[in-house]
Scaffold this motif. Structure first.
Motif, PDB file in Angstrom:
ATOM      1  N   ALA A   1      46.734  29.954  41.964  1.00 43.61           N
ATOM      2  CA  ALA A   1      46.229  30.027  43.336  1.00 43.61           C
ATOM      3  C   ALA A   1      47.351  30.365  44.317  1.00 43.61           C
ATOM      4  N   ASP A   2      48.532  29.800  44.081  1.00 44.27           N
ATOM      5  CA  ASP A   2      49.691  30.106  44.933  1.00 44.27           C
ATOM      6  C   ASP A   2      50.088  31.576  44.775  1.00 44.27           C
ATOM      7  N   LEU A   3      50.060  32.052  43.542  1.00 46.63           N
ATOM      8  CA  LEU A   3      50.377  33.454  43.282  1.00 46.63           C
ATOM      9  C   LEU A   3      49.352  34.364  43.955  1.00 46.63           C
ATOM     10  N   ALA A   4      48.085  33.979  43.859  1.00 40.90           N
ATOM     11  CA  ALA A   4      47.015  34.771  44.469  1.00 40.90           C
ATOM     12  C   ALA A   4      47.217  34.881  45.981  1.00 40.90           C
ATOM     13  N   LYS A   5      47.651  33.807  46.595  1.00 40.12           N
ATOM     14  CA  LYS A   5      47.891  33.808  48.040  1.00 40.12           C
ATOM     15  C   LYS A   5      48.980  34.811  48.419  1.00 40.12           C
ATOM     16  N   GLN A   6      50.033  34.874  47.619  1.00 45.10           N
ATOM     17  CA  GLN A   6      51.122  35.827  47.880  1.00 45.10           C
ATOM     18  C   GLN A   6      50.646  37.263  47.682  1.00 45.10           C
TER      19      GLN A   6
ATOM     20  N   PHE B   1      40.014  35.541  38.989  1.00 42.84           N
ATOM     21  CA  PHE B   1      41.426  35.917  38.954  1.00 42.84           C
ATOM     22  C   PHE B   1      41.615  37.175  38.098  1.00 42.84           C
ATOM     23  N   HIS B   2      40.951  37.209  36.959  1.00 43.88           N
ATOM     24  CA  HIS B   2      41.024  38.382  36.087  1.00 43.88           C
ATOM     25  C   HIS B   2      40.423  39.610  36.769  1.00 43.88           C
ATOM     26  N   LEU B   3      39.303  39.425  37.471  1.00 46.17           N
ATOM     27  CA  LEU B   3      38.687  40.534  38.187  1.00 46.17           C
ATOM     28  C   LEU B   3      39.651  41.129  39.206  1.00 46.17           C
ATOM     29  N   ALA B   4      40.328  40.256  39.922  1.00 47.31           N
ATOM     30  CA  ALA B   4      41.300  40.701  40.927  1.00 47.31           C
ATOM     31  C   ALA B   4      42.398  41.524  40.272  1.00 47.31           C
ATOM     32  N   ARG B   5      42.896  41.041  39.165  1.00 47.57           N
ATOM     33  CA  ARG B   5      44.000  41.703  38.466  1.00 47.57           C
ATOM     34  C   ARG B   5      43.568  43.052  37.889  1.00 47.57           C
ATOM     35  N   LEU B   6      42.383  43.099  37.299  1.00 49.13           N
ATOM     36  CA  LEU B   6      41.905  44.338  36.690  1.00 49.13           C
ATOM     37  C   LEU B   6      41.647  45.425  37.736  1.00 49.13           C
ATOM     38  N   HIS B   7      41.062  45.043  38.865  1.00 48.49           N
ATOM     39  CA  HIS B   7      40.830  46.023  39.928  1.00 48.49           C
ATOM     40  C   HIS B   7      42.152  46.606  40.434  1.00 48.49           C
ATOM     41  N   MET B   8      43.182  45.795  40.433  1.00 52.81           N
ATOM     42  CA  MET B   8      44.478  46.246  40.911  1.00 52.81           C
ATOM     43  C   MET B   8      45.154  47.173  39.900  1.00 52.81           C
ATOM     44  N   ARG B   9      44.773  47.047  38.604  1.00 54.85           N
ATOM     45  CA  ARG B   9      45.432  47.833  37.565  1.00 54.85           C
ATOM     46  C   ARG B   9      44.754  49.187  37.318  1.00 54.85           C
TER      47      ARG B   9
ATOM     48  N   SER C   1      40.309  43.911  44.860  1.00 51.52           N
ATOM     49  CA  SER C   1      41.314  43.021  44.296  1.00 51.52           C
ATOM     50  C   SER C   1      41.735  41.969  45.310  1.00 51.52           C
ATOM     51  N   ARG C   2      42.018  42.405  46.520  1.00 52.67           N
ATOM     52  CA  ARG C   2      42.400  41.480  47.598  1.00 52.67           C
ATOM     53  C   ARG C   2      41.329  40.434  47.838  1.00 52.67           C
ATOM     54  N   ASP C   3      40.084  40.870  47.889  1.00 53.19           N
ATOM     55  CA  ASP C   3      38.980  39.943  48.155  1.00 53.19           C
ATOM     56  C   ASP C   3      38.819  38.918  47.033  1.00 53.19           C
ATOM     57  N   GLU C   4      39.033  39.358  45.788  1.00 52.81           N
ATOM     58  CA  GLU C   4      38.921  38.433  44.662  1.00 52.81           C
ATOM     59  C   GLU C   4      40.063  37.412  44.676  1.00 52.81           C
TER      60      GLU C   4
ATOM     61  N   VAL D   1      39.857  33.328  45.081  1.00 55.41           N
ATOM     62  CA  VAL D   1      40.531  32.351  44.218  1.00 55.41           C
ATOM     63  C   VAL D   1      41.220  31.287  45.058  1.00 55.41           C
ATOM     64  N   VAL D   2      41.920  31.723  46.089  1.00 56.17           N
ATOM     65  CA  VAL D   2      42.638  30.790  46.971  1.00 56.17           C
ATOM     66  C   VAL D   2      41.659  29.830  47.637  1.00 56.17           C
ATOM     67  N   LYS D   3      40.582  30.370  48.183  1.00 57.88           N
ATOM     68  CA  LYS D   3      39.604  29.559  48.913  1.00 57.88           C
ATOM     69  C   LYS D   3      38.852  28.624  47.979  1.00 57.88           C
ATOM     70  N   TYR D   4      38.440  29.137  46.822  1.00 59.95           N
ATOM     71  CA  TYR D   4      37.684  28.308  45.875  1.00 59.95           C
ATOM     72  C   TYR D   4      38.542  27.155  45.370  1.00 59.95           C
ATOM     73  N   HIS D   5      39.798  27.441  45.079  1.00 57.53           N
ATOM     74  CA  HIS D   5      40.707  26.400  44.599  1.00 57.53           C
ATOM     75  C   HIS D   5      40.814  25.271  45.607  1.00 57.53           C
ATOM     76  N   GLN D   6      40.841  25.618  46.882  1.00 54.97           N
ATOM     77  CA  GLN D   6      40.941  24.617  47.946  1.00 54.97           C
ATOM     78  C   GLN D   6      39.613  23.886  48.144  1.00 54.97           C
ATOM     79  N   ASP D   7      38.533  24.637  48.231  1.00 57.09           N
ATOM     80  CA  ASP D   7      37.227  24.034  48.509  1.00 57.09           C
ATOM     81  C   ASP D   7      36.705  23.182  47.362  1.00 57.09           C
ATOM     82  N   ALA D   8      37.090  23.524  46.142  1.00 57.90           N
ATOM     83  CA  ALA D   8      36.654  22.751  44.980  1.00 57.90           C
ATOM     84  C   ALA D   8      37.597  21.583  44.687  1.00 57.90           C
TER      85      ALA D   8
END
Length: 211
Positions: free
Chosen positions: A188-193, A140-148, A164-167, A171-178
């Motif tokens: 995870a909901d925020l990441a999806k948006q 999640f942090h990686l996604a945010r940092l790449h976007m910044r 950023s999008r891929d990260e 997060v969304v997929k890992y949260h579901q699969d785990a």
């Protein structure tokens, strides 16, 4: 003087962590952005050398926690410096802002890679449920940092946004699969948006490159 790293690893790391946590507590009461930034840097100065000195095959879990901490501190430092930059563009250069972000990317990437097995692959999902939260947090942090990270190069910006999008998608997929349920659910909901918003932004920027 007594609990040096060579011979007293656990004690040495514990003492530096205690000092770092004292700074963390003080930061919570500090309103001045410059003083907050200096305390974040002080924490990094304490912990960063340890990430280079510890043997990962002997102190694996200890090193993983240090890498995660350094990544999180770098991310917090970037947020603080970015807030300063928004108020006054002369306080810090964009290059220095980006350097802080890349610093965080480095530590979170090292943390994630520390879970690789003998085949050089990170098990998916991780077998230890206690590791799900820190692992997904790092992504999640990686996604945010790449976007910044800022750039005047449109191609580089698109590349960073795709990372950023891929990260975020991970997060969304890992949260579901785990099967993490409510744990990290809001993130995870925020990441999806954000994935949907980034897809639109990437498309628009890509179109400008074709003009």
């Amino acid at each position: 003087e007594y609990y040096v790293l060579d011979g007293f690893v656990t004690e040495h790391v514990s003492i530096l962590n205690d000092i770092s946590n004292c700074y963390r507590s003080l930061i919570g009461f500090e309103a001045d952005l410059e003083r907050k930034a200096r305390m974040y840097k002080a924490r990094l100065n304490l912990l960063e050398p340890l990430t280079k000195e510890l043997n990962p095959s002997v102190f694996e879990s200890m090193l993983q926690q240090l890498l995660l901490d350094c990544g999180t501190i770098s991310s917090d430092l970037h947020d603080t410096r970015y807030s300063q930059w928004e108020q006054d563009k002369t306080v810090i250069t964009v290059k220095k802002l980006n350097d802080i972000a890349y610093r965080g990317v480095l530590y979170f990437t090292r943390f994630i890679n520390s879970f690789k097995n003998d085949k050089g692959e990170v098990p998916y999902p991780l077998k230890d449920a206690d590791l799900h939260h820190p692992y997904i947090t790092a992504h999640f942090h990686l996604a945010r940092l790449h976007m910044r990270i800022q750039s005047s190069d449109v191609r580089l910006t698109v590349s960073l946004l795709k990372k950023s999008r891929d990260e975020y998608a991970f997060v969304v997929k890992y949260h579901q699969d785990a099967s993490m349920g409510e744990i990290f659910g809001a993130e995870a909901d925020l990441a999806k948006q954000i994935v949907e918003l980034l897809a639109l932004k990437i498309t628009k920027l890509s179109q400008t490159m074709q003009l």
